[in-house]
Design an enzyme around this catalytic site. Structure first.
Site, mmCIF file in Angstrom:
data_model
loop_
_atom_site.group_PDB
_atom_site.id
_atom_site.type_symbol
_atom_site.label_atom_id
_atom_site.label_comp_id
_atom_site.label_asym_id
_atom_site.label_seq_id
_atom_site.Cartn_x
_atom_site.Cartn_y
_atom_site.Cartn_z
ATOM 1 N N LEU A 77 0.872 -1.172 0.000
ATOM 2 C CA LEU A 77 0.000 0.000 0.000
ATOM 3 C C LEU A 77 0.908 1.221 0.000
ATOM 4 O O LEU A 77 1.967 1.215 0.635
ATOM 5 C CB LEU A 77 -0.897 0.032 1.244
ATOM 6 C CG LEU A 77 -2.070 -0.933 1.303
ATOM 7 C CD1 LEU A 77 -2.764 -0.815 2.664
ATOM 8 C CD2 LEU A 77 -3.072 -0.653 0.191
ATOM 9 N N ASP A 78 0.490 2.267 -0.701
ATOM 10 C CA ASP A 78 1.276 3.495 -0.684
ATOM 11 C C ASP A 78 1.463 3.965 0.758
ATOM 12 O O ASP A 78 0.607 3.741 1.622
ATOM 13 C CB ASP A 78 0.570 4.595 -1.480
ATOM 14 C CG ASP A 78 0.513 4.276 -2.966
ATOM 15 O OD1 ASP A 78 1.277 3.411 -3.418
ATOM 16 O OD2 ASP A 78 -0.316 4.903 -3.664
ATOM 17 N N LYS A 79 2.561 4.646 1.012
ATOM 18 C CA LYS A 79 2.881 5.108 2.357
ATOM 19 C C LYS A 79 1.727 5.868 2.987
ATOM 20 O O LYS A 79 1.402 5.666 4.169
ATOM 21 C CB LYS A 79 4.132 5.995 2.320
ATOM 22 C CG LYS A 79 4.493 6.616 3.659
ATOM 23 C CD LYS A 79 5.709 7.518 3.542
ATOM 24 C CE LYS A 79 6.022 8.188 4.877
ATOM 25 N NZ LYS A 79 7.194 9.096 4.790
ATOM 26 N N ARG A 182 -4.633 5.927 -8.126
ATOM 27 C CA ARG A 182 -4.385 7.362 -8.024
ATOM 28 C C ARG A 182 -4.234 7.986 -9.410
ATOM 29 O O ARG A 182 -4.811 9.041 -9.701
ATOM 30 C CB ARG A 182 -3.135 7.604 -7.188
ATOM 31 C CG ARG A 182 -3.257 7.135 -5.749
ATOM 32 C CD ARG A 182 -1.908 7.112 -5.020
ATOM 33 N NE ARG A 182 -1.344 8.455 -4.903
ATOM 34 C CZ ARG A 182 -0.173 8.698 -4.334
ATOM 35 N NH1 ARG A 182 0.561 7.695 -3.858
ATOM 36 N NH2 ARG A 182 0.277 9.941 -4.244
#
Length: 313
Positions: A77-79, A182
């Site tokens: 998962l993105d930060k 995104r």
């Protein structure tokens, strides 16, 4: 008083079996890599937690166990995203999990808060199809080449009349590419709120305090389905309500989570900031630790009203 800086808050462990360790990742945590000296990524934290809970493993009952507990990384998962994240605990489980991910048979569901721009109006449901290529760490839509990315979306809720540009959508990606959701939402003119990389740079709208993307469900065949509801802030943002402090019942877990964020400081200092307002999703509240003492600072009407509760917690 004493504050225990833990590697991982226990209330964010969703499931722990022989094959899987499933957690609810907070925003702001990188999954793997980062600063190796600090060991601040999710994998390092969870390995430290496993070592603490099983300091003397029996190699006869778990031949894969060694002094550095095993965790297989199959997803990221993105930060700045949050939500359900699963790791394999045994090497024997890797093949099954990897196969399901590669064949896209894993049930992955995300919730995103989006801000359609200009004339963009999202339908109640639809499919996003783009070819994406990675350029300088950013996914870009390309006319030729790249990799096909597909995701289905469904409208969950729209903002009130005076906030009609805001919406919550459910996303089911059929492919798995870095920053896919995104980039795809930005490409159709509906960037995720709080997205500093793909969102517009010339907006006057109040910025979200975090990337509004949350992995709400992760389902594996034969291994189980795991869920995490989106944070309350998602609905507060949708309705343009100010971010509020948690109820009294949640104060202790909120403080435990903040203490976990400061885990890298455990052997470095006895003076540090335990709570940092928006960085910890606690507007108006700051707590500094000096040895055995804590200093509570409040900077909003709600925080002043709730100060006794925080002091007691």
């Amino acid at each position: 008083m004493s504050v225990v800086l833990t590697a991982w808050p226990e209330h964010r462990v969703l499931a722990e079996t022989n094959d899987l360790l499933v957690v609810d990742k907070p925003t702001g945590f990188v999954v793997h890599g980062g600063d190796e000296r600090r060991g601040d990524d999710v994998v390092s934290r969870l390995r430290a937690r496993l070592a603490d809970t099983d300091p003397d493993p029996d190699p006869d009952t778990d031949p894969d166990t060694d002094p550095d507990p095993y965790l297989g990384v199959h997803q990221r998962l993105d930060k700045d995203a949050s939500g359900v994240l699963a790791f394999t605990r045994r090497k024997q489980a890797n093949a099954e999990v990897a196969k399901q991910i590669e064949t896209h048979s894993v049930d992955r569901v995300y919730i995103a808060a989006v801000e359609p721009r200009g004339a963009t109006e999202l339908a109640d449901s639809g499919t996003l199809e783009h070819h994406l290529d990675q350029v300088d760490g950013r996914a870009r839509v390309v006319e030729t080449g790249g990799k096909l990315c597909v995701a289905h979306y469904r409208m969950i809720a729209r903002g009130p009349a005076d906030q009609s540009s805001r919406a919550l959508v459910e996303l089911r990606p059929r492919t798995g590419r870095t920053h896919q959701l995104r980039a795809q939402l930005a490409a159709i003119g509906a960037p995720i709120a709080g997205d500093r990389l793909y969102g517009p740079s010339n907006t006057t709208a109040p910025a979200a305090t975090r990337l509004m993307l949350h992995a709400t469900r992760l389902g594996f065949e034969h291994l189980g389905t795991f869920e995490s509801p989106p944070p309350l802030y998602f609905t507060q943002w949708l309705d343009a309500q100010p971010q509020s402090l948690p109820p009294i019942a949640d104060l202790v877990t909120t403080l435990e989570e903040a203490a976990s964020r400061r885990w890298p400081l455990r052997d470095r200092t006895t003076a540090y900031r335990l709570l940092d307002e928006q960085a910890d999703q606690l507007p108006g509240i700051t707590v500094d630790i000096y040895g055995d003492h804590a200093v509570l600072l409040v900077s909003s009407a709600e925080a002043r009203e709730r100060a006794p509760d925080f002091a007691a917690a």
